[in-house]
Each structure stands twice: as structure tokens, then as C-alpha cells.
Write an enzyme that holds these catalytic residues in place. Structure first.
Site, mmCIF file in Angstrom:
data_model
loop_
_atom_site.group_PDB
_atom_site.id
_atom_site.type_symbol
_atom_site.label_atom_id
_atom_site.label_comp_id
_atom_site.label_asym_id
_atom_site.label_seq_id
_atom_site.Cartn_x
_atom_site.Cartn_y
_atom_site.Cartn_z
ATOM 1 N N TYR A 51 17.333 8.245 3.425
ATOM 2 C CA TYR A 51 17.302 9.132 4.827
ATOM 3 C C TYR A 51 17.076 10.536 4.675
ATOM 4 O O TYR A 51 18.194 11.201 4.069
ATOM 5 C CB TYR A 51 18.361 9.346 5.955
ATOM 6 C CG TYR A 51 17.807 7.888 6.860
ATOM 7 C CD1 TYR A 51 17.131 8.346 7.401
ATOM 8 C CD2 TYR A 51 18.152 5.997 6.826
ATOM 9 C CE1 TYR A 51 16.985 7.671 8.944
ATOM 10 C CE2 TYR A 51 17.749 5.656 7.068
ATOM 11 C CZ TYR A 51 16.751 6.282 8.775
ATOM 12 O OH TYR A 51 16.620 5.012 9.308
ATOM 13 N N GLU A 53 16.090 12.857 7.528
ATOM 14 C CA GLU A 53 15.563 13.250 8.651
ATOM 15 C C GLU A 53 15.717 15.137 8.438
ATOM 16 O O GLU A 53 16.601 15.536 8.085
ATOM 17 C CB GLU A 53 16.869 12.850 9.549
ATOM 18 C CG GLU A 53 15.612 11.510 10.533
ATOM 19 C CD GLU A 53 17.587 10.834 10.976
ATOM 20 O OE1 GLU A 53 17.818 12.105 11.708
ATOM 21 O OE2 GLU A 53 16.971 10.523 12.224
ATOM 22 N N ASP A 206 -10.069 15.507 13.827
ATOM 23 C CA ASP A 206 -9.435 14.116 13.289
ATOM 24 C C ASP A 206 -9.967 13.654 12.150
ATOM 25 O O ASP A 206 -11.028 13.078 11.525
ATOM 26 C CB ASP A 206 -9.016 13.641 13.454
ATOM 27 C CG ASP A 206 -8.253 11.543 12.881
ATOM 28 O OD1 ASP A 206 -8.835 11.693 12.399
ATOM 29 O OD2 ASP A 206 -8.070 10.604 14.147
ATOM 30 N N THR A 232 -5.512 10.468 7.918
ATOM 31 C CA THR A 232 -4.934 9.615 7.340
ATOM 32 C C THR A 232 -5.276 9.832 5.773
ATOM 33 O O THR A 232 -5.572 10.715 5.336
ATOM 34 C CB THR A 232 -5.190 7.994 7.602
ATOM 35 O OG1 THR A 232 -6.823 8.317 7.340
ATOM 36 C CG2 THR A 232 -5.269 7.826 9.132
ATOM 37 N N LYS A 235 -7.601 6.781 3.149
ATOM 38 C CA LYS A 235 -9.031 6.349 3.073
ATOM 39 C C LYS A 235 -9.816 6.970 1.743
ATOM 40 O O LYS A 235 -9.298 6.241 0.802
ATOM 41 C CB LYS A 235 -9.545 6.600 4.628
ATOM 42 C CG LYS A 235 -8.739 5.718 5.796
ATOM 43 C CD LYS A 235 -9.402 6.046 7.135
ATOM 44 C CE LYS A 235 -9.070 5.028 8.168
ATOM 45 N NZ LYS A 235 -7.845 5.045 8.497
ATOM 46 N N ARG A 241 -0.728 4.495 2.274
ATOM 47 C CA ARG A 241 -0.372 4.743 3.517
ATOM 48 C C ARG A 241 0.640 5.978 4.168
ATOM 49 O O ARG A 241 1.805 5.250 3.953
ATOM 50 C CB ARG A 241 -1.068 3.326 4.357
ATOM 51 C CG ARG A 241 -1.317 1.727 3.615
ATOM 52 C CD ARG A 241 -0.860 1.396 4.445
ATOM 53 N NE ARG A 241 -1.691 0.817 5.690
ATOM 54 C CZ ARG A 241 -3.906 0.766 5.677
ATOM 55 N NH1 ARG A 241 -3.941 0.298 4.597
ATOM 56 N NH2 ARG A 241 -4.321 1.189 6.345
#
Ligand code: PLP
Length: 433
Positions: A51, A53, A206, A232, A235, A241
Site C-alpha cells: 500500500y 497512498e 486522450d 492507457t 494498447k 493495463r
């Protein structure tokens, strides 16, 4: 510790089947790719346990010295991969994927119900750019913001910038979004910048589909004119991902994009970053700076062009008449068939692509076109010769779909699917050949 085949044979079997499917099929979905073993190793590593954050040096959990090192390396490589000066541009590498990245930008710079303009989904835009139908606000973007899409000129298949300009003057958007999921040409960023400036709007690109091509400088550079660029990472960029948001460091329209965007990602919309993804992305961004990557992206484009030219030679109509990037959009309506039926037949022959709406379409479920992309099979080593052969296979599939459509009783897509998947379908052997 023991391997998955023993720990969970059921899941192991499913993964094995999927691996075989990926290995055996011709993967032509424009948004997919095969990432490297090194990226997969990072994604499957112990980084998933942690973790973290917050941002490097400002975490809400202890034990983050190596995670900080990793995320800073990732940011540094992201800026390098896209040829950006770290004094002018910053990046957040924590977005979980493309749609969350986009929504994070919207919540960073807009108030609820502020106005946005993105390319309409039936004309190639993405859901997260504000898609809605006359009956329903489909995407969260259109629920929380007021969306007025711009569209293509149906006679040319190119973005209708004149109409965008006129509509923007009336609608006065606060954000204009460039970028698409099914657009075979470059965007005119300079023209969009001028339109955005004339109405006092932010300009975001984008570049999800083309980020690999942008990194390799084989298409126009959106960073030259945009305030914010999202992407992203899985691709054409060929990573795990995930998502990234690039932002200008100097305030734009009085907004400090760096703090607004970082705060929108966390604590605004996300909790702990997926450090295993950030690990994979860091590896991918090293690849993205290599001469091999540039050669690969050049091949993605030349292979796509070879596919497009062969399809044109076979008599197909392509939206915009061709392609400058990694995808072609085929309008099948003049052939007397739709994208859904062709997708189904090709699926049976292990050729994977997707049905896609084309300008002027009435139905999204049975649209008139198919989208074909070159990144994944280029990764698998296809050259122009194999892409020409692929066009011929697709053509064969279209002929079979036309024959089957004649034979099937009933006009619904479901009747067609039932017919072509039944053992008695006499063209079945031909499809599976
Ligand atoms: N933006 C564009 C242009 C896309 O094509 C896609 C997905 O295909 C996305 C965003 C959304 O990405 P994700 O599926 O990772 O949320």
C-alpha cells in the site's frame, strides 16, 4: 509456495485455454497488444502486496522507500519516453486505467455540470468522452458533466473542425477533448488549440490508442498544443493495463493543473496505487525509448497501410479512405453485410476483431463496420506480406457471412448466430479451414 497448476487447477486451466487462444488466433483488435515477458514479470511480482497512498516522499503508509524509488523512475521515464521537459510537464502514473484517468482530469478542472466536447462515440470517440443517446446519459462523464459531441464530416470521414468551431462558439465548453477509439487519421491539434483558445477552453488529448506511435514520433505530437494528455498504457504502447495523465506545470486558465490532477487521482477518486502495474509500466517505458520500439511502431503503421491498400484493392470502402495510424475502419454496408455478422464468422475462424459503428449507422448492436488494428500482430512478427494475406482472409470471411445470411431463416442477428454456430452449418468447414 507452489505453482498455480497445483494451487488452483481450475483457474490454471482457464488461463491455459486463454493463452492458447491468444497464441492461435489472429489478434486484430486495435486496442490490444502482447506485452513483454519482462513487463509481465513486474506485474506478477511482490509489488502487488504494498500500500502506498500518496505520492513519492508523501505517503500515508510506512515501508515505501523502494516504491518511491520505483514511482519516481516511472515518472522520469514517462517524461523521457514522450520527449518532455520535466520543468514544463509533469505526470501522474497512478491512474488505474484509461477511463479513470479521463474522469480524474474532468473532476480536477471542471465543476459538476460544466460543459465538455468530445468526439461522438458512433463517430469514433470513447464512452468516457461524454457519450449519451437522446434517451440516456450512458457514461458517467455525461451524467456529471454537460456533453455536446462533435462529429465527423460524413462525406470525408474526417473530423468536421468547422462544425466543432461553430458549435463551440455557441456551447462555450470548458474542455475540448481530442482523441478517439476508432479514428484512422491524425487530429489537427493546432486547429483544435485555436478553437479552444477562442472560447476559453482547456484542450486535452486522450492518446490511448496511439501513445506508442506518439512515443516513436510516427504521428503528430499532441504535447505541442494540448494542456493535458491522458493515455492507457496497454494498447500501442505495449505495457501493462493502466493509465497516465500528463499535465502542463504552468497554470492554465488560472488552474494549477499539477495539484488539481494529483489531488483528483488521490484522494479524489483512487486509493492505493497498483504498484505492480507501475512496475510493469516502468519497464515498458524503458522499452519505449529503444531503437527497436521505434522500428516496431514504424512497422505498425506500414503494416496497417498494407492492409488498408489490399482491402481497397478488394473493393472495400474505408472510412476516410485509408489510414495514417494503426487501424482501419471498414464500412461494410456497400457489401450488403454488417459488422456483427462478419465479426461472428471471423471469430469462428480465430480471427479476432470488432464490429464498429461507421458514420451514418443506425444501430450500435448491429453496426455497419469493422475495426482492424495492426499493433498486436506486428508484435507477433507479421510483416506487410502477412497483413495482405490477412486482408484476404477477412475478405473470405465476408463472402461466407454473405452466403450464410442468404441461407438463414429469420432476419435477426441472433438467428444468424444460431445458424452459423450449429453443427449443420454447411459452410462451417470452410470457416474453420
Ligand atoms: N480512451 C480511449 C481513446 C480508448 O480507446 C479507451 C479504451 O479503449 C479508453 C480511453 C479507456 O481505457 P480503459 O478501457 O483502460 O478504461
Amino acid at each position: 509456495d507452489y505453482g498455480m497448476s497445483e494451487a488452483d487447477p481450475e483457474v490454471w486451466k482457464i488461463i491455459s485455454k486463454e493463452k492458447e487462444r491468444q497464441f492461435k488466433s489472429l489478434e486484430l483488435i486495435a486496442s490490444e497488444n502482447f506485452t513483454s515477458r519482462a513487463v509481465m514479470e513486474a506485474v506478477g511480482s511482490c509489488l502487488t502486496n504494498k500500500y502506498s497512498e500518496g505520492l513519492p516522499g508523501k505517503r500515508y503508509y510506512g515501508g515505501n522507500e523502494y516504491i518511491d524509488e520505483l514511482e519516481m523512475l516511472c515518472q522520469e521515464r514517462a517524461l523521457e519516453a514522450f520527449h518532455l521537459d520535466g520543468k514544463m510537464w509533469g505526470v501522474n502514473v497512478q491512474p488505474l486505467s484509461g477511463s479513470p484517468a479521463n474522469f480524474e482530469v474532468y473532476t480536477a478542472i471542471l465543476n459538476p455540470h460544466d460543459r465538455i466536447m468530445g468526439l461522438d462515440l458512433p463517430h469514433g470517440g470513447h464512452l468516457s468522452h461524454g457519450f449519451m443517446t437522446p434517451k440516456r446519459r450512458v457514461s458517467g462523464t455525461s451524467i456529471y458533466f454537460e456533453s455536446m459531441p462533435y462529429r465527423l464530416d460524413e462525406s470525408t470521414g474526417l473530423v468536421d473542425y468547422n462544425m466543432l468551431e461553430k458549435t463551440a462558439n455557441l456551447f462555450r465548453p470548458k474542455l475540448i477533448i481530442a482523441g478517439a477509439s476508432a479514428y484512422p487519421r491524425d487530429f489537427d491539434y493546432l486547429r483544435m488549440r485555436k478553437i479552444a483558445d477562442s472560447v476559453g477552453s482547456f484542450l486535452m488529448m486522450d492518446m490511448a490508442h496511439i501513445s506508442g506511435l506518439v512515443a516513436a514520433s510516427v504521428v503528430a505530437d499532441p504535447f505541442e498544443y494540448c494542456d493535458i494528455v491522458t493515455t492507457t498504457t496497454h494498447k500501442s504502447l505495449r505495457g501493462p493495463r493502466g493509465g497516465m495523465i500528463f499535465f502542463k506545470k504552468d497554470p492554465v486558465l488560472g488552474v494549477d493543473l499539477e495539484s488539481a490532477i494529483n489531488n483528483a487521482v488521490f484522494p479524489g477518486l483512487q486509493g492505493g496505487p497498483h504498484n505492480h502495474t507501475i512496475g510493469g509500466l516502468t519497464v515498458c517505458l524503458k522499452h519505449a525509448q529503444s531503437p527497436e520500439f521505434k522500428a516496431y511502431q514504424n512497422k505498425v503503421v506500414s503494416n496497417c497501410r498494407a492492409l488498408a491498400n489490399r482491402l481497397i484493392g478488394l473493393g472495400y470502402k474505408l472510412v476516410s479512405g485509408g489510414s495514417d495510424n494503426h487501424l482501419v475502419l471498414v464500412d461494410l454496408r456497400p457489401m450488403g453485410i454488417d459488422g456483427a455478422r462478419v465479426e461472428k464468422i471471423l471469430d469462428l475462424a480465430s480471427i479476432t476483431l470488432n464490429k464498429n459503428s461507421v458514420p451514418g449507422d443506425k444501430s450500435a448492436l448491429v453496426p455497419g463496420g469493422i475495426r482492424i488494428g495492426s499493433p498486436a500482430m506486428t508484435t507477433r512478427g507479421f510483416t506487410e506480406k502477412e497483413f495482405v494475406a490477412t486482408a484476404d482472409f477477412i475478405h473470405e470471411g465476408v463472402q461466407i457471412a454473405l452466403e450464410a445470411k442468404e441461407l438463414v431463416s429469420g432476419s435477426k442477428l441472433q438467428d444468424f448466430i444460431k445458424f452459423v454456430t450449429s453443427p449443420s452449418f454447411s459452410l462451417r468447414d470452410q470457416v474453420l479451414d
